[in-house]
Design a protein around this motif. Structure first.
Motif, mmCIF file in Angstrom:
data_model
loop_
_atom_site.group_PDB
_atom_site.id
_atom_site.type_symbol
_atom_site.label_atom_id
_atom_site.label_comp_id
_atom_site.label_asym_id
_atom_site.label_seq_id
_atom_site.Cartn_x
_atom_site.Cartn_y
_atom_site.Cartn_z
ATOM 1 N N ASP A 1 -31.899 60.833 -1.541
ATOM 2 C CA ASP A 1 -30.901 61.624 -0.812
ATOM 3 C C ASP A 1 -31.458 62.994 -0.452
ATOM 4 O OD1 ASP A 1 -29.044 59.606 -0.908
ATOM 5 O OD2 ASP A 1 -27.967 60.415 -2.636
ATOM 6 N N ALA B 1 -21.270 66.039 5.844
ATOM 7 C CA ALA B 1 -20.723 65.902 4.489
ATOM 8 C C ALA B 1 -21.829 65.544 3.492
ATOM 9 C CB ALA B 1 -19.625 64.846 4.469
ATOM 10 N N ARG B 2 -22.736 64.670 3.897
ATOM 11 C CA ARG B 2 -23.855 64.293 3.018
ATOM 12 C C ARG B 2 -24.772 65.478 2.754
ATOM 13 N NH1 ARG B 2 -28.626 62.761 4.749
ATOM 14 N NH2 ARG B 2 -27.889 61.985 6.771
ATOM 15 N N GLN C 1 -23.979 68.677 2.893
ATOM 16 C CA GLN C 1 -23.271 69.644 2.055
ATOM 17 C C GLN C 1 -23.244 69.202 0.598
ATOM 18 O OE1 GLN C 1 -19.611 69.746 4.342
ATOM 19 N NE2 GLN C 1 -20.194 71.662 5.367
ATOM 20 N N ALA C 2 -23.076 67.901 0.362
ATOM 21 C CA ALA C 2 -23.067 67.402 -1.013
ATOM 22 C C ALA C 2 -24.440 67.568 -1.660
ATOM 23 C CB ALA C 2 -22.643 65.937 -1.025
ATOM 24 N N THR C 3 -25.500 67.305 -0.912
ATOM 25 C CA THR C 3 -26.850 67.452 -1.453
ATOM 26 C C THR C 3 -27.154 68.912 -1.733
ATOM 27 O OG1 THR C 3 -27.603 65.507 -0.234
ATOM 28 C CG2 THR C 3 -29.300 67.014 -1.033
ATOM 29 N N SER C 4 -26.753 69.815 -0.845
ATOM 30 C CA SER C 4 -26.973 71.227 -1.052
ATOM 31 C C SER C 4 -26.243 71.719 -2.292
ATOM 32 C CB SER C 4 -26.510 72.015 0.179
ATOM 33 O OG SER C 4 -26.687 73.390 -0.011
ATOM 34 N N ALA C 5 -24.976 71.312 -2.433
ATOM 35 C CA ALA C 5 -24.203 71.732 -3.610
ATOM 36 C C ALA C 5 -24.842 71.246 -4.893
ATOM 37 C CB ALA C 5 -22.767 71.212 -3.486
ATOM 38 N N ARG C 6 -25.352 70.033 -4.881
ATOM 39 C CA ARG C 6 -26.015 69.490 -6.075
ATOM 40 C C ARG C 6 -27.299 70.240 -6.390
ATOM 41 N NH1 ARG C 6 -29.906 65.462 -6.297
ATOM 42 N NH2 ARG C 6 -29.482 64.751 -4.147
ATOM 43 N N ALA D 1 -26.422 73.629 -7.937
ATOM 44 C CA ALA D 1 -25.467 73.653 -9.061
ATOM 45 C C ALA D 1 -26.085 74.279 -10.303
ATOM 46 C CB ALA D 1 -25.020 72.227 -9.372
#
Length: 444
Positions: free
Chosen positions: A172, A433-434, A436-441, A444
């Motif tokens: 990812d 959306a994908r 943004q989810a990878t960036s947030a992870r 973190a």
């Protein structure tokens, strides 16, 4: 295996320290970064330590290699300068190169050219490898081989917690790095695929700017006939009265036709013949003949790729923007000429059209490149010098706005400062959306 590298001692600098200004300097000098601290990383371990320090002190992390993509003063951040992470190691048998996160394309080309290999790079080899790849990366080989990020095989990335992640273990993340541009940690190393390209038939042809109304429609029709191994762009250039330029070009408004192909010189000349016919009085249709100022197209080593576009090599203050275009009908050409063509008083340096298509349209399984189907790209550039700096952003935006009816997005690598880092409509909802989810992870 072959390699080139630079090694010096590490440094952490505050604004009061000698060397700070040089460490934060940008290629685009309109931006003058002023982070609270800058860490000149010489190894991945330096990056890990810097990221952990930033987290401990509550400072956001920013990253710079060449400073082509900086869009603010970065105040209140800890900047990690990756420019010393510039090692390049080539495996000619596998046709791959492992490249440090701060290397520029000229270092890669210097290491790969002796093996008859080349990367998919842009029109200027002074650009950083990582930033180019993360934005997709279009270049003279892209119609034949795809965008630069298609050839990103692997990356090592330092996350916001200071963990070192290899994309072999995180598909990812690899998908996000292939065109997602920013927000996925600090890239300290990439592995890229190379291609068996040692030479090109290519270069530029300079034409009087007054001929733009004839040349642009002819160019549009001609590029539709080109095979994938050939690529072209065309630019309306307002050149300064610079003694470093050849005398016939100093202070002139010109059309700059660029062309490259990996085919033989004879085949390349045959492909270019319709445009040269337009220029040499050989037209059979009775149309207007355009006399060239200079025809610089010929056989060349791939290592001379910079000579095709002849982009500036020294830092300068500019404002730029871009758009992807769904097509280039007569109305679009007229709209461009109305804001950047003959007889228009404008501070623009350049309004450029690039041909896309070919292998650019074919995405790998793991991918985040926006706008692959656009057949053309528009790029506009103006100088942010005191006498015109107040109007240049408006003028550049006006060029992009003039072609808005045919716009289908923009290139992440060429967003203006007021849009940099803002996704806008670059990606579809699912891809955004994908990402943004990878960036947030990763942070973190």
């Amino acid at each position: 295996m072959s390699s080139v590298a630079t090694t010096t001692s590490p440094a952490t600098l505050s604004p009061a320290d000698p060397g700070y200004a040089a460490a934060v300097a940008c290629f685009n000098t309109v931006h003058r970064p002023h982070p609270d601290l800058v860490v000149e990383a010489r190894s991945p371990d330096d990056v890990v330590a810097a990221v952990r320090r930033a987290r401990a002190e509550g400072l956001p992390v920013t990253v710079q290699a060449t400073g082509h993509g900086i869009a603010s003063d970065l105040a209140g951040s800890l900047m990690i300068s990756t420019r010393h992470l510039d090692a390049v190691e080539v495996d000619p048998d596998r046709r791959t190169a492992v490249v440090g996160g701060g290397a520029t394309w000229d270092r890669v080309i210097a290491a790969t050219a002796p093996h008859g290999l080349a990367p998919v790079c842009g029109s200027s080899s002074r650009v950083g490898v990582t930033g180019f790849l993360l934005g997709g990366g279009h270049g003279p080989l892209s119609r034949e081989y795809g965008v630069g990020s298609d050839h990103l095989l692997r990356a090592r990335v330092v996350s916001g917690s200071g963990a070192v992640i290899d994309t072999d273990d995180d598909p990812d993340l690899l998908a996000a790095l292939r065109g997602g541009k920013t927000g996925f940690g600090v890239v300290v190393e990439v592995e890229i695929a190379l291609h068996p390209v040692a030479r090109l038939y290519g270069g530029g042809i300079f034409l009087p700017g007054e001929a733009a109304t004839t040349v642009l429609p002819a160019w549009r029709d001609w590029v539709a006939t080109l095979p994938e191994h050939a690529s072209s762009s065309i630019a309306l250039l307002r050149l300064p009265a610079d003694p470093a330029l050849p005398p016939p070009l100093q202070g002139r408004f010109v059309v700059h036709l660029r062309f490259t192909t990996t085919a033989s010189a004879d085949d390349g000349a045959a492909l270019l013949a319709p445009m040269r016919e337009l220029m040499r009085g050989e037209r059979s249709d009775g149309g207007e003949v355009v006399e060239p100022i200079a025809d610089l197209v010929g056989e060349m080593p791939f290592a001379a790729i910079d000579s095709v576009h002849a982009d500036p090599t020294e830092p300068m203050p500019v404002w730029d923007s871009s758009a992807l275009l769904s097509g280039l009908p007569d109305a679009a050409i007229d709209a461009l000429l109305a804001v950047a063509g003959p007889g228009v008083e404008t501070p623009l340096i350049m309004a450029e059209l690039r041909q896309f298509g070919g292998a650019i349209t074919r995405a790998p399984e793991l991918d985040s490149v926006a706008g692959r189907d656009a057949p053309f790209g528009l790029y506009a550039l103006g100088p942010m010098v005191p006498e015109v700096a107040a109007v240049v952003p408006v003028v550049v935006k006006g060029v992009v706005d003039a072609l808005a009816p045919w716009s289908v997005g923009a290139l992440p690598n060429f967003l203006p400062a007021d849009r940099a880092g803002v996704p806008g409509a670059l990606w579809d909802d699912a891809t955004l959306a994908r990402l943004q989810a990878t960036s947030a992870r990763m942070w973190a």
